[in-house]
Design a protein around this motif. Sequence first.
Motif, short mmCIF file in Angstrom:
data_model
loop_
_atom_site.label_atom_id
_atom_site.label_comp_id
_atom_site.label_asym_id
_atom_site.label_seq_id
_atom_site.Cartn_x
_atom_site.Cartn_y
_atom_site.Cartn_z
N UNK A 1 -18.83 88.50 -1.52
CA UNK A 1 -19.09 87.07 -1.47
C UNK A 1 -18.34 86.43 -0.31
N UNK A 2 -17.09 86.85 -0.09
CA UNK A 2 -16.32 86.33 1.05
C UNK A 2 -16.93 86.73 2.38
N UNK A 3 -17.56 87.90 2.42
CA UNK A 3 -18.10 88.41 3.68
C UNK A 3 -19.44 87.77 4.04
N UNK A 4 -20.40 87.74 3.09
CA UNK A 4 -21.75 87.27 3.43
C UNK A 4 -22.07 85.90 2.86
N UNK A 5 -21.22 85.38 1.99
CA UNK A 5 -21.45 84.06 1.41
C UNK A 5 -22.06 84.16 0.02
N UNK A 6 -21.86 83.12 -0.76
CA UNK A 6 -22.30 83.11 -2.16
C UNK A 6 -23.82 83.13 -2.26
N UNK A 7 -24.50 82.31 -1.48
CA UNK A 7 -25.97 82.21 -1.57
C UNK A 7 -26.63 83.54 -1.23
N UNK A 8 -26.19 84.18 -0.15
CA UNK A 8 -26.77 85.46 0.25
C UNK A 8 -26.46 86.55 -0.78
N UNK A 9 -25.25 86.53 -1.35
CA UNK A 9 -24.88 87.53 -2.35
C UNK A 9 -25.70 87.36 -3.62
N UNK A 10 -25.95 86.12 -4.04
CA UNK A 10 -26.75 85.87 -5.24
C UNK A 10 -28.20 86.29 -5.01
N UNK A 11 -28.75 85.98 -3.84
CA UNK A 11 -30.12 86.39 -3.53
C UNK A 11 -30.26 87.91 -3.51
N UNK A 12 -29.27 88.58 -2.94
CA UNK A 12 -29.28 90.04 -2.87
C UNK A 12 -29.17 90.65 -4.26
N UNK A 13 -28.31 90.08 -5.12
CA UNK A 13 -28.14 90.60 -6.48
C UNK A 13 -29.38 90.35 -7.33
N UNK A 14 -30.01 89.20 -7.17
CA UNK A 14 -31.23 88.90 -7.92
C UNK A 14 -32.38 89.82 -7.48
N UNK A 15 -32.42 90.12 -6.20
CA UNK A 15 -33.45 91.01 -5.66
C UNK A 15 -33.30 92.41 -6.24
N UNK A 16 -32.06 92.88 -6.40
CA UNK A 16 -31.81 94.22 -6.94
C UNK A 16 -31.81 94.25 -8.46
N UNK A 17 -31.83 93.07 -9.10
CA UNK A 17 -31.92 93.02 -10.56
C UNK A 17 -30.59 93.04 -11.27
N UNK A 18 -29.49 92.80 -10.56
CA UNK A 18 -28.16 92.81 -11.19
C UNK A 18 -27.84 91.51 -11.88
#
Length: 79
Positions: free
Chosen positions: A59-76
């Motif tokens: 989250x610190x590296x890529x940002x909260x929004x990008x991390x949430x989008x990535x996690x939702x895409x992978x189904x986590x």
Amino acid sequence: MARICQITGKKAMVGNHVSHSNKRTKRKFDVNLFRKKFYWVEEDCWISLNVSAAGLRLINKIGLDAAIKQAAEKGYLNR
């Protein structure tokens, strides 16, 4: 709730505890989880996540929004 990181999908692993006499018994390697609240600027709200230490770094590296989008895409992410 299961002890699973909602950003990286990390969960507990199973392995062996090896004694000095080389006797093996099953054990569990838990994830380093935290219950953290984040302010999501794009949605203008506070969210609460179960995040591992690696998830916090992500989250610190890529940002909260990008991390949430990535996690939702992978189904986590489960809402």
